[in-house]
Scaffold this motif. Structure first.
Motif, PDB file in Angstrom:
ATOM      1  N   HIS A  61      -8.356  -3.411   4.451  1.00  0.00           N
ATOM      2  CA  HIS A  61      -7.078  -3.565   4.398  1.00  0.00           C
ATOM      3  C   HIS A  61      -6.880  -4.900   5.942  1.00  0.00           C
ATOM      4  CE1 HIS A  61      -5.916  -1.013   1.705  1.00  0.00           C
ATOM      5  NE2 HIS A  61      -5.658   0.157   2.029  1.00  0.00           N
TER       6      HIS A  61
ATOM      7  N   SER B  70      -8.580   0.775   8.205  1.00  0.00           N
ATOM      8  CA  SER B  70      -8.890   0.541   6.892  1.00  0.00           C
ATOM      9  C   SER B  70      -9.544  -1.203   6.897  1.00  0.00           C
ATOM     10  CB  SER B  70      -8.465   0.676   5.138  1.00  0.00           C
ATOM     11  OG  SER B  70      -9.220   0.376   4.343  1.00  0.00           O
TER      12      SER B  70
ATOM     13  N   LYS C 197       1.462   7.001  -6.839  1.00  0.00           N
ATOM     14  CA  LYS C 197       0.628   7.382  -7.270  1.00  0.00           C
ATOM     15  C   LYS C 197       1.181   9.522  -7.373  1.00  0.00           C
ATOM     16  CE  LYS C 197      -3.412   5.562  -5.825  1.00  0.00           C
ATOM     17  NZ  LYS C 197      -4.940   4.890  -4.718  1.00  0.00           N
ATOM     18  N   LYS C 198       2.464   9.199  -6.098  1.00  0.00           N
ATOM     19  CA  LYS C 198       2.253  10.636  -5.719  1.00  0.00           C
ATOM     20  C   LYS C 198       3.418  11.022  -6.272  1.00  0.00           C
ATOM     21  CE  LYS C 198       0.358  11.661  -0.696  1.00  0.00           C
ATOM     22  NZ  LYS C 198       0.550  11.546   0.665  1.00  0.00           N
TER      23      LYS C 198
ATOM     24  N   GLU D 206       1.119   3.853  -2.998  1.00  0.00           N
ATOM     25  CA  GLU D 206       0.190   5.810  -2.631  1.00  0.00           C
ATOM     26  C   GLU D 206       1.920   6.515  -3.193  1.00  0.00           C
ATOM     27  OE1 GLU D 206       0.475   8.175   1.838  1.00  0.00           O
ATOM     28  OE2 GLU D 206      -0.801   6.336   0.927  1.00  0.00           O
ATOM     29  N   HIS D 207       2.910   6.289  -2.617  1.00  0.00           N
ATOM     30  CA  HIS D 207       4.181   6.519  -3.680  1.00  0.00           C
ATOM     31  C   HIS D 207       4.298   6.955  -5.042  1.00  0.00           C
ATOM     32  CE1 HIS D 207       7.145   7.574  -0.083  1.00  0.00           C
ATOM     33  NE2 HIS D 207       6.407   7.153   0.704  1.00  0.00           N
TER      34      HIS D 207
ATOM     35  N   ALA E 278       0.519  -1.219  -0.175  1.00  0.00           N
ATOM     36  CA  ALA E 278      -0.176  -0.329   0.153  1.00  0.00           C
ATOM     37  C   ALA E 278       0.926   1.457  -0.060  1.00  0.00           C
ATOM     38  CB  ALA E 278      -0.961  -0.158   1.325  1.00  0.00           C
ATOM     39  N   TRP E 279       2.258   1.199   0.538  1.00  0.00           N
ATOM     40  CA  TRP E 279       3.005   2.371   0.652  1.00  0.00           C
ATOM     41  C   TRP E 279       3.419   2.667  -0.439  1.00  0.00           C
ATOM     42  CZ3 TRP E 279       4.708   5.879   4.143  1.00  0.00           C
ATOM     43  CH2 TRP E 279       6.271   6.221   4.169  1.00  0.00           C
TER      44      TRP E 279
ATOM     45  N   LYS F 156       4.599  10.527   9.371  1.00  0.00           N
ATOM     46  CA  LYS F 156       3.881  10.568   7.667  1.00  0.00           C
ATOM     47  C   LYS F 156       3.375   8.864   8.326  1.00  0.00           C
ATOM     48  CE  LYS F 156       5.386  10.029   2.573  1.00  0.00           C
ATOM     49  NZ  LYS F 156       6.161  10.603   2.078  1.00  0.00           N
TER      50      LYS F 156
ATOM     51  N   PHE G 287       0.061   6.969   7.916  1.00  0.00           N
ATOM     52  CA  PHE G 287      -0.174   5.810   6.878  1.00  0.00           C
ATOM     53  C   PHE G 287      -0.884   4.861   7.825  1.00  0.00           C
ATOM     54  CE2 PHE G 287       0.928   2.478   4.885  1.00  0.00           C
ATOM     55  CZ  PHE G 287       0.663   2.661   3.903  1.00  0.00           C
TER      56      PHE G 287
ATOM     57  N   GLU H 130      -4.112   4.747   9.539  1.00  0.00           N
ATOM     58  CA  GLU H 130      -5.498   4.797   7.897  1.00  0.00           C
ATOM     59  C   GLU H 130      -5.022   3.634   7.754  1.00  0.00           C
ATOM     60  OE1 GLU H 130      -5.725   6.097   3.599  1.00  0.00           O
ATOM     61  OE2 GLU H 130      -4.199   7.266   4.989  1.00  0.00           O
TER      62      GLU H 130
END
Length: 474
Positions: A247, A244, A213-214, A210-211, A206-207, A233, A237, A240
């Motif tokens: 998850h 979820s 996407k950014k 996210e990376h 998931a990390w 950070k 994360f 979150e």
């Protein structure tokens, strides 16, 4: 090549067992009667041998895993060999069980090294074999192969549990985890670590997403960010992810066997009013944060041949220069923890048969400021420890550190036996060292083993109020 490696490893196992048997014979001749904690373990195992499963010594703090395995091994042998008399379940026969665990530990360590360093499989035969041999002779673990203690069996089942996790056999891993807990209740921490590695793998995925996407490529995914912003950070994360439902469901679908073991252990703890089954007053949990620092120093010493080098020391100095405020903050926190949370067990101050007694007396009791002066060494040991994991994923490292805290901080008594499994886990996950470094490590362990066994056998003493022979040990 694999067939040749198998021949080498088989020959090594045989040689290791032969040498261990010779040392076992010498130790047993010198110390025929139960010694130290054996005075509780041996009679209890003998009761089990005679079918008296409802009798229990209230001074024993661990569950009966060692005694059950001992009876399970000895009884068939006694029946096949038609043995009778005092030899059945004698002190020597019970101690021999741990020599069998020693062989098992060597084999499991070898399999773990092969699995964990799969990418380095080519041209590493000698390094894998020597690394397994070196770790199986890790001094604190190796010493207790010759006495009837829980350490050899506890280590075997804990490592076997983790091996099955790596192979994806989670039901078998959970079952082996139960066996490890039956040897020592605190092994539940390493069962949790096995589950934690599954959670960490999901979080790492998931990390990465996210990376991606950014398009953030400044902070490597595989490293723990040693900064305040990085910590913030990571925490956000993790919160979150763990809140979820999607998850959590994906994790439980894989890790449910470990959750069952954890729930069972929780029920046991509630019904037993704690995890200790005997001598509760001498084994109370506390917040002893310096215990983590002692472990880091311990790990630094025993891993010196394979972890420390000029380039790593240089990287530490560069890190100090780059982030002085962060290291200053860490140092202040360590000073505070040493000041407010140092606990000293009565056994540490009273029992002069254990090596930690002399470490404490000749180092920490020299002056009240010594424990504070050692903090810079703790900071370096901690940085060196984390630097060895730089190739590991972010959340795997966090899971390991959480379990390390749980395994060390609640322990009030400074006893090096409690560091065996954490150290082996640390050493197994380091990058596979070069052959010369492994040779130096093996020579260091051999020298320490030779010294401790010589001291145990030859340097006896007597207490003024007792005629019994006393011996020095870990």
């Amino acid at each position: 090549m694999e067939k040749f490696e198998g021949y080498i490893f088989t020959a090594l196992c045989s040689t290791n067992f032969l040498i261990s048997c010779l040392l076992f014979s010498r130790v047993t001749r010198e110390q025929r009667e139960p010694y130290m904690d054996e005075v509780f373990h041996v009679p209890q195992a003998q009761k089990y041998c005679h079918g008296k499963f409802n009798e229990w010594d209230s001074m024993i703090t661990t569950l009966p895993g060692l005694y059950l395995v001992s009876v399970g091994v000895i009884k068939p042998v006694v029946w096949l060999a038609d043995l009778t008399g005092q030899v059945v379940c004698s002190t020597a026969m019970l101690r021999f069980i741990n020599l069998l665990f020693n062989c098992g530990n060597l084999y499991v360590l070898y399999l773990l090294i092969c699995k964990l360093h799969l990418r380095e499989k080519t041209r590493t035969t000698s390094r894998r074999v020597l690394s397994a041999l070196s770790l199986s002779t890790f001094p604190v673990l190796y010493f207790f192969n010759f006495l009837y203690y829980t350490d050899a069996g506890s280590t075997f089942f804990t490592l076997f549990t983790y091996l099955m996790t790596l192979y994806g056999c989670h039901k078998a891993s959970a079952l082996l985890g139960v066996c490890s807990v039956l040897f020592r209740q605190t092994n539940i921490v390493w069962v949790a670590f096995c589950a934690g590695t599954l959670v960490a793998a999901k979080m790492d995925d998931a990390w990465r997403v996210e990376h991606a996407k950014k398009r953030d490529e400044k902070s490597p995914v595989s490293q723990v960010p040693l900064s305040f912003s990085g910590a913030k950070k990571t925490t956000l994360f993790a919160l979150e992810f763990l809140t979820s439902p999607g998850h959590v469901k994906s994790v439980l679908l894989v890790a449910w066997p470990y959750a069952v073991v954890g729930a069972g252990f929780l029920v046991f703890t509630v019904l037993n009013d704690g995890i200790v089954v005997g001598d509760r007053t001498s084994h109370e949990a506390c917040l002893n944060f310096p215990q983590l620092f002692y472990f880091l120093s311990f790990a630094l010493f025993f891993s010196l041949p394979v972890s420390l080098c000029y380039h790593r020391a240089l990287r530490f100095l560069q890190a100090l220069k780059k982030q002085p405020l962060f290291f200053l903050f860490v140092t202040c926190v360590c000073l505070l923890l040493v000041w407010k949370f140092t606990s000293v067990h009565k056994y540490l101050l009273a029992d002069n048969r254990h090596f930690p007694f002399y470490v404490w007396k000749r180092l920490f009791q020299r002056h009240e400021l010594v424990r504070f002066l050692l903090v810079p060494a703790y900071v370096f040991a901690g940085w060196n420890f984390l630097d060895a994991f730089k190739g590991r994923s972010l959340f795997w490292t966090l899971a390991f550190l959480a379990c390390l805290l749980a395994a060390t901080v609640p322990q009030k008594l400074l006893e090096f036996r409690y560091f065996i499994v954490p150290y082996l886990m640390y050493r197994l996950h380091m990058p596979l060292p070069s052959l010369p470094r492994l040779v130096v490590e093996f020579l260091l362990y051999t020298a320490v083993n030779a010294a401790t066994l010589y001291i145990f056998i030859s340097k006896t003493f007597h207490w003024p109020d007792s005629a019994a022979t006393q011996r020095f040990m870990w």
